[in-house]
Design an enzyme around this catalytic site. Sequence first.
Site, PDB file in Angstrom:
ATOM      1  CG  ASP A 174     -13.031  -2.262   0.046  1.00 55.95           C
ATOM      2  OD1 ASP A 174     -12.547  -3.404  -0.114  1.00 55.95           O
ATOM      3  OD2 ASP A 174     -12.665  -1.269  -0.603  1.00 55.95           O
ATOM      4  CG  ASP A 228      -1.964  -1.079   1.190  1.00 47.93           C
ATOM      5  OD1 ASP A 228      -2.053  -1.778   0.165  1.00 47.93           O
ATOM      6  OD2 ASP A 228      -2.684  -1.236   2.193  1.00 47.93           O
TER       7      ASP A 228
END
Length: 238
Positions: A129, A8
Amino acid sequence: MILLPAIDIKDGECVRLVKGDYATAHRVAADAEKTADSFRTAGAQWIHMVDLDGAKVAEPVNSELIFKVVKNCGLKVEVGGGIRSQKTISHYIDNGVSRVILGSVALNNPALVKKAVLQYGEKIAVGIDARNGKVAAQGWTETSDIDYIELAKQMEQIGVKYIIFTDISRDGTLSGPNLEMLYALNHAVTSNIIASGGVGNLEDIANLRDLGLYGTICGKAIYSGDLDLQAAICLCED
């Protein structure tokens, strides 16, 4: 089952978040390219990369760094974060990205997802998500009233072959993935399911493999040393 170690990117650095909260960002590695190389050495075939800055501002921010990783790591790379247009999708794929992850647009602009699938087929994945079972968007800063399985079924009808599911409450916690939600999702749609969030040890990997999932993403556990990547990859292949 395939295992995708995660990188990330925030402010050009490799970071991890806890439950998607940007305020919890902390650096876990100094160099994205060297990190990718270590993943390759451990036996990984894929890397999962997210442009966290891009997810927040709805356009790519760290794409040049991502392209360096794609060019030099020798692995397949899937990328998400801030991908909101056909132009951006094409830009990533034209620069060697193997799979592009569409998140917020799946909720807000399913027509774009359909167009992308028609053009690029299995190079398109959708990231779903969820917070308390409801789909979150805009870098997890907003939560809708759409159930995660409802959205998954819509994406399946569009032709999406890969769905990456994250239970936000588990992400970055090492507390184990949400096996119940993943089981329900895997039985609700025919799309390939990739689990994300909460993996902390080899037992979690075994549990996900036993669900019959296509893949799982691991991040914090690798960086913290709680999970040996090479051992986890071997377990996935058993």
